[in-house]
Design a protein around this motif. Sequence first.
Motif, PDB file in Angstrom:
ATOM      1  N   HIS A  14       0.828  -1.215   0.000  1.00  0.00           N
ATOM      2  CA  HIS A  14       0.000   0.000   0.000  1.00  0.00           C
ATOM      3  C   HIS A  14       0.859   1.261   0.000  1.00  0.00           C
ATOM      4  O   HIS A  14       0.550   2.240  -0.702  1.00  0.00           O
ATOM      5  N   LYS A  17       2.231   2.340  -3.313  1.00  0.00           N
ATOM      6  CA  LYS A  17       1.201   2.956  -4.155  1.00  0.00           C
ATOM      7  C   LYS A  17       0.905   4.385  -3.702  1.00  0.00           C
ATOM      8  O   LYS A  17       0.660   5.269  -4.526  1.00  0.00           O
ATOM      9  N   HIS A  21       1.228   7.569  -6.229  1.00  0.00           N
ATOM     10  CA  HIS A  21       0.103   8.460  -6.540  1.00  0.00           C
ATOM     11  C   HIS A  21       0.373   9.894  -6.073  1.00  0.00           C
ATOM     12  O   HIS A  21      -0.019  10.851  -6.758  1.00  0.00           O
ATOM     13  N   ASN A  26      -1.823  12.526  -8.051  1.00  0.00           N
ATOM     14  CA  ASN A  26      -3.144  11.908  -7.986  1.00  0.00           C
ATOM     15  C   ASN A  26      -3.526  11.837  -6.513  1.00  0.00           C
ATOM     16  O   ASN A  26      -3.543  10.775  -5.891  1.00  0.00           O
ATOM     17  N   ASP A  28      -6.255  12.368  -4.690  1.00  0.00           N
ATOM     18  CA  ASP A  28      -7.462  11.711  -4.193  1.00  0.00           C
ATOM     19  C   ASP A  28      -7.202  10.222  -3.943  1.00  0.00           C
ATOM     20  O   ASP A  28      -7.503   9.697  -2.868  1.00  0.00           O
ATOM     21  N   THR A  29      -6.618   9.547  -4.934  1.00  0.00           N
ATOM     22  CA  THR A  29      -6.316   8.123  -4.783  1.00  0.00           C
ATOM     23  C   THR A  29      -5.276   7.911  -3.687  1.00  0.00           C
ATOM     24  O   THR A  29      -5.381   6.972  -2.884  1.00  0.00           O
ATOM     25  N   ARG A  32      -6.883   8.250  -0.211  1.00  0.00           N
ATOM     26  CA  ARG A  32      -7.735   7.102   0.115  1.00  0.00           C
ATOM     27  C   ARG A  32      -6.874   5.922   0.582  1.00  0.00           C
ATOM     28  O   ARG A  32      -7.227   5.201   1.510  1.00  0.00           O
ATOM     29  N   THR A  33      -5.744   5.739  -0.074  1.00  0.00           N
ATOM     30  CA  THR A  33      -4.850   4.650   0.314  1.00  0.00           C
ATOM     31  C   THR A  33      -4.155   4.975   1.625  1.00  0.00           C
ATOM     32  O   THR A  33      -3.884   4.069   2.436  1.00  0.00           O
TER      33      THR A  33
END
Length: 565
Positions: A14, A17, A21, A26, A28-29, A32-33
């Motif tokens: 995780h 990632k 991002h 990015n 927003d993504t 969230r992660t």
Amino acid sequence: IKNIFNSNIELLGHIDKVIYHFRMQNYDTALRTVAVVINRLSSLVEPLLSNTSYFKTGGQSIDVESITGILTRLLEAQENKDYILLADLYEIQLIPFLVNLQETIISKEEFAFDEAQYRANIKAIGKKDSKLGAYLNSMPNPLGLLKKGYAVEYTSCGLMTLAIENNGKIYYMHSNNRVLNEAFTLAHSWYSEEKAEYIIYGLGLGYHIEELQALDSNISVEVYESDSNVIQLACAFTDIGRIINRPNIKLLFDPDFIHLMRRIGDMDSKTEFVLHYPSVRNIRKLPIKERLENYFIQYSSVKNQLHLLNGNFNENIMNYDGVVDELKEGFTDRDLYIIAAGPSLDKNFMQLKKVGKQGILLATGTVFRKLMKAGITPDYVIVTDANPRVYAQISGLEDSGIPMLFLSTAYKDFARNYKGKKYIIYQKDYHKAEEYAKRTGAVLYKTGGSVSTTALDIGINFNCKRIIFLGLDLAYTDNYMHAAGTSGRELTDTEELRQVEDIHGNYIYAGKSLDIYRQWIESRIKDVQETEFINATEGGAKIKGMTVCNLADIITETYIIKESL
């Protein structure tokens, strides 16, 4: 300890990632992660503090202050919306902390082969393919493979990687570091929103398959693998059943590559065929291996250069005097001499002075300077390479007055700076050129991947009487890579080279790309009846469909024919 170990594996996946991002902006993504990461980190604190003595004896210091310090810095950066710093903290502080935990556990624990998980994985495969499931069940204990050229090792994140020995060399299927990050990076390079189906050769231990489907759960993925031992080891040392159980993933054991070749032939525009290259290295059937290597080289070349091609094209369509099609009449029924930069060119290129008006001399950019310096003035020069470094081919010769043929995606400064007449070539299989040619009615030419193959296709389309090649070695004649005075000359390493038959029936080394060009030429000229193909290269690879002939004999014959007429 086992729960900490397994939790860290997922955490590291995780976090990589999150970093990706954030750096792609990015947010927003990424955020969230981050929520998932923070939640898992919070649940990890108590188990870690309950086992401080375990990690201390392993050389890792665990205390409330060090853990809360990392969490506090992460949360402060997040509250300040300093996503640059936040990504750095995850990479520089949290990842090393977790990796040290994993390495400590690996050094202290002995993880036994999990027979129950192995059987569960085979059962999952058998539900989708009963024949493969039965075959795997009939195989001997997978641990025996570890003495037969296969090895599994822990990576720093806690997952396994696989190493394979082939022809006395050992290579890895996956990273020894954070293997999920490597798999995510590869999957991301393959993924396109325009594709609904993916055909993948190479299972490995399945990480890249899982990461690809995680990018888009709607895509279907067909995985082809020819080595049953790799499938068995994936069942033994990973949770491959979790991947296979997904409805859109299909695993096919294809030892003879019959199903893969048939499936590739049925592809449409919504399907992408990609290769896990380490798995290609493991193929023991040489013809199939070379075929897939050829595809990999061509696919990678186009994909990696697409930004260059697009930028060059946009500039080139504003800098030309005509389209190459306009020259056809001047080539029809004439001899075309295509002069390439192979090492054998040194043996006979001076004889080109005798050709005179009996034929057309088309010099590839690599030999342009060499010919001009020798007092040989070609009728045309052709350039196709997209990279800036190749501009040296014409640097200082911009005022030579020789007409230039240039591919629509060739390096933009060729057309921008050259003072002579410039004729653009629109090529097949490049979307911008195809669209432009369709609008303007221009002819599309096949490039074959090189300047010599592009020149050949032009000559065929122009209905030349004979196409005569010089310097088309397509191999390393006398262990030289190029003719003198063109570019890097000495062959210093034969690893990963292929051996091909030369014009004398002996075997010599050839680079994979050169061998691809040879195969393309053989296929292109196979059914052409109107043009005679002559290889006047005094060395190099044998090219099926071409007559081998000395340049001196060709020139003499031409003069004799002219005089008799």
